[in-house]
Design a protein around this motif. Structure first.
Motif, PDB file in Angstrom:
ATOM      1  N   ARG A   4     122.082  41.647  65.814  1.00  0.00           N
ATOM      2  CA  ARG A   4     122.327  42.474  66.989  1.00  0.00           C
ATOM      3  C   ARG A   4     121.347  42.065  68.086  1.00  0.00           C
ATOM      4  N   TRP A   5     121.713  42.330  69.316  1.00  0.00           N
ATOM      5  CA  TRP A   5     120.867  42.005  70.465  1.00  0.00           C
ATOM      6  C   TRP A   5     120.143  43.264  70.916  1.00  0.00           C
ATOM      7  N   VAL A   6     118.821  43.192  70.994  1.00  0.00           N
ATOM      8  CA  VAL A   6     118.010  44.306  71.489  1.00  0.00           C
ATOM      9  C   VAL A   6     117.355  43.849  72.785  1.00  0.00           C
ATOM     10  N   GLU A  10     115.229  48.670  76.031  1.00  0.00           N
ATOM     11  CA  GLU A  10     115.887  49.577  75.102  1.00  0.00           C
ATOM     12  C   GLU A  10     114.836  50.290  74.248  1.00  0.00           C
ATOM     13  N   ASP A  12     114.289  50.804  71.106  1.00  0.00           N
ATOM     14  CA  ASP A  12     113.714  50.193  69.905  1.00  0.00           C
ATOM     15  C   ASP A  12     113.154  48.794  70.138  1.00  0.00           C
ATOM     16  N   PHE A  13     113.086  48.352  71.399  1.00  0.00           N
ATOM     17  CA  PHE A  13     112.452  47.063  71.691  1.00  0.00           C
ATOM     18  C   PHE A  13     110.953  47.204  71.473  1.00  0.00           C
ATOM     19  N   GLY A  26     114.951  39.774  75.617  1.00  0.00           N
ATOM     20  CA  GLY A  26     115.430  40.558  74.489  1.00  0.00           C
ATOM     21  C   GLY A  26     115.326  39.700  73.258  1.00  0.00           C
ATOM     22  N   CYS A  28     117.384  38.735  69.395  1.00  0.00           N
ATOM     23  CA  CYS A  28     118.417  38.902  68.374  1.00  0.00           C
ATOM     24  C   CYS A  28     117.703  39.318  67.088  1.00  0.00           C
TER      25      CYS A  28
END
Length: 208
Positions: A4-6, A10, A12-13, A26, A28
């Motif tokens: 998933r890409w964060v 965001e 949860d980054f 970001g 992956c």
């Protein structure tokens, strides 16, 4: 493939990555993102038996204490560190210098599956990105950024592990080093760091 890409910004980054002087746009992620209590164990791809044994031992003890072990899943010290953390049933994260669809080195495909199941895989590169030489020094800033402490286990004077150590110092992280034999060129890196003032690692307790 289960990634998933964060994006930066965001919830949860990882804040530690967002605070870097050169943060990624970001990452992956496959599995979990590392928690704040993380230590990076890095070293030579051509590690000696001593280097691999020390990397695995330190990682096993750190993971048993609940500390995330972060490394780059390379041959040598990196792979030993991930295996040590997995042996203890603790969390470990691997930061790649390739796209999420390019396992490198390829012989670590099964190791990557184990890491994803018990920790996390991360990369800032898009799918299809090959293991270009310049990717790995760039990747090292993320390894340093995720960790509170960077430990250099074994490295020659021109090793990428020393790039990670320098980046860690630039970002205000603690750098430690494992002393090595004066007869081994792979001890030149950590011994040089110790001469420059890095704290020595004589046991896992020194890191904890």
């Amino acid at each position: 493939l289960g990634w998933r890409w964060v994006a930066a910004g965001e919830p949860d980054f990882p804040p530690s990555l967002a605070a870097l002087s050169d943060p990624p746009l970001g990452v992956c992620v496959r599995g979990r993102l590392p928690g704040p209590q993380a230590v990076a164990l890095v070293g030579s791809r051509r590690a000696t038996a001593y280097g691999r044994e020390v990397g695995e031992y330190l990682a096993r003890e750190l993971a048993a204490a609940g500390v995330w072990v972060v490394s780059g899943m390379a041959r040598g010290v990196d792979g030993a560190a991930h295996r040590g953390a997995l042996a203890a049933g603790g969390p470990t994260a691997a930061v790649w210098g390739t796209g999420p669809d390019r396992v490198y080195p390829p012989e670590h495909a099964s190791l990557a599956e184990e890491i994803a199941a018990h920790g996390g895989l991360l990369t800032e590169y898009p799918p299809g990105t090959p293991p270009l030489p310049q990717n790995f020094p760039e990747r090292n800033r993320l390894i340093a950024g995720l960790a509170k402490v960077v430990v250099v286990v074994e490295a020659s004077e021109k090793s990428g592990a020393l790039i990670t150590a320098r980046l860690a110092l630039d970002e205000g992280r603690e750098v430690m080093a494992v002393p090595g034999s004066v007869f081994s060129r792979l001890s030149a890196g950590p011994n040089g760091l110790l001469r420059a003032g890095a704290a020595p690692v004589l046991s896992p307790a020194d890191i904890l």
